[in-house]
Design an enzyme around this catalytic site. Structure first.
Site, PDB file in Angstrom:
ATOM      1  N   LYS A  74      68.438-111.470  57.450  1.00  0.00           N
ATOM      2  CA  LYS A  74      67.406-112.488  57.223  1.00  0.00           C
ATOM      3  C   LYS A  74      66.015-111.944  57.529  1.00  0.00           C
ATOM      4  CE  LYS A  74      70.131-116.542  56.868  1.00  0.00           C
ATOM      5  NZ  LYS A  74      70.792-117.636  57.526  1.00  0.00           N
ATOM      6  N   ARG A  99      78.446-114.660  60.172  1.00  0.00           N
ATOM      7  CA  ARG A  99      78.447-114.524  58.712  1.00  0.00           C
ATOM      8  C   ARG A  99      77.571-113.325  58.374  1.00  0.00           C
ATOM      9  NH1 ARG A  99      75.090-116.003  54.609  1.00  0.00           N
ATOM     10  NH2 ARG A  99      76.073-116.635  52.642  1.00  0.00           N
TER      11      ARG A  99
HETATM   12  N1  PMM Z   1      72.610-118.491  55.236  1.00  0.00           N
HETATM   13  C1  PMM Z   1      72.554-118.322  53.900  1.00  0.00           C
HETATM   14  C2  PMM Z   1      73.566-118.815  53.067  1.00  0.00           C
HETATM   15  N2  PMM Z   1      74.633-119.459  53.599  1.00  0.00           N
HETATM   16  N3  PMM Z   1      75.801-120.278  55.468  1.00  0.00           N
HETATM   17  C3  PMM Z   1      75.879-120.463  56.787  1.00  0.00           C
HETATM   18  N4  PMM Z   1      76.938-121.121  57.311  1.00  0.00           N
HETATM   19  N5  PMM Z   1      74.915-120.019  57.641  1.00  0.00           N
HETATM   20  C4  PMM Z   1      73.815-119.357  57.192  1.00  0.00           C
HETATM   21  O1  PMM Z   1      72.959-118.976  58.022  1.00  0.00           O
HETATM   22  C5  PMM Z   1      73.683-119.149  55.784  1.00  0.00           C
HETATM   23  C6  PMM Z   1      74.719-119.628  54.938  1.00  0.00           C
HETATM   24  C7  PMM Z   1      71.397-117.606  53.295  1.00  0.00           C
HETATM   25  O2  PMM Z   1      71.549-116.216  53.460  1.00  0.00           O
HETATM   26  P1  PMM Z   1      72.032-115.227  52.273  1.00  0.00           P
HETATM   27  O3  PMM Z   1      71.099-115.519  51.114  1.00  0.00           O
HETATM   28  O4  PMM Z   1      71.845-113.860  52.838  1.00  0.00           O
HETATM   29  O5  PMM Z   1      73.452-115.514  51.926  1.00  0.00           O
END
Ligand code: PMM
Length: 273
Positions: free
Chosen positions: A216, A252
């Protein structure tokens, strides 16, 4: 169905974002096979769950038609489920969540905590899946305007409790709820670090906590401006280990292999205490 994974600690959720902009006839199979190969590689590296998403939720991201989202994610979920992989569907849409569970997903990962789609809590209840509720305010387009808190830890905790109440009222049992403070969603870098530093407060409420810090922007801010995305994986893995040390249930992440190494060191440290 997810009891064993909820009892296990820590779990590593590998990110599979199938968010290409066009699925032309020629490219479709290539994208599909590339996505499958990446998922299998993450499983081989020790991912416990693969989180499949067909719509980006990053700040400023545009919405994708729900049919397109489903075309992207459902074939991959069907294939990986048949291979015995534990899957979660990363979606804001109740219909995509319902179809994904039908296709074999066991977790619904909704960064909006059922605020984006009025039907989500009902689908979560009826599907029998475990529901991961993220903290967010606003939408992908507007969330930065809502990054104002009296105390980010107190406010996020209270707002997550409201989501738990709403989910519970819709029929989702407490044992099937995972909470996520939603790093980066209506939060600036200081908010994210404060939430991480106070993670044990959230953990204390008794729900499994999932943390998504990987790659992030606030992690990128630790690196020189010219650094590429992959260079974010070392600080991401450090944060994953610290989050697990503070009691997080799972992380994650993009780089499963590096995260597993960081968690192996954390576990050795923990076990030797
Ligand atoms: N962040 C993103 C997408 N999905 N799901 C959960 N549970 N927690 C998160 O912090 C989260 C998520 C956005 O990040 P990405 O674009 O790198 O997938």
């Amino acid at each position: 169905m997810t009891e064993a994974l909820l009892a296990q600690r820590p779990i590593v959720m590998g990110i599979l974002n199938v968010t290409v902009d066009s699925f032309s006839d020629g490219g479709a199979f290539l994208e599909f096979s590339a996505a499958l190969a990446h998922a299998r590689e993450m499983v081989a590296s020790g991912a416990d769950i693969i989180d499949v998403g067909g719509e980006s939720t990053r700040p400023g991201a545009e919405r994708v038609p729900v049919e397109v989202e489903q075309q992207r994610v459902l074939p991959i979920i069907r294939e990986l489920a048949a291979e015995g992989v534990a899957l979660s569907i990363d979606t804001l849409n109740a219909s995509t969540a319902a179809e994904a569970v039908r296709a074999g997903a066991r977790f619904i990962n909704d960064v909006s905590g059922a605020l984006a789609d009025a039907d989500m809590a009902r689908v979560a209840a009826e599907s029998g899946a475990t529901y991961i509720a993220g903290h967010w305010r606003g939408t992908s387009a507007t969330m930065n305007e809502f990054a104002n808190y009296d105390s980010v830890v107190v406010d996020v905790r209270n707002e997550l409790r409201l989501r738990v109440d709403a989910l519970h009222a819709a029929g989702v049992p407490r044992e099937r709820i995972v909470l996520d403070p939603g790093l980066g969603f209506a939060k600036n870098a200081e908010h994210n670090w404060e939430l991480l530093a106070q993670l044990s407060t959230l953990v204390g409420d008794g729900f499994p906590i999932l943390i998504g810090a990987s790659r992030k922007r606030f992690i990128g801010a630790l690196l020189p401006t010219e650094a590429n995305m992959v260079e974010r994986d070392v600080p991401s893995a450090v944060v994953a280990a610290l989050a697990v040390n503070a009691g997080a249930w799972g992380v994650r992440v993009h780089d499963v292999r590096m995260t597993k190494l960081a968690l192996a060191a954390q576990q050795k440290w923990e076990n030797a205490r």
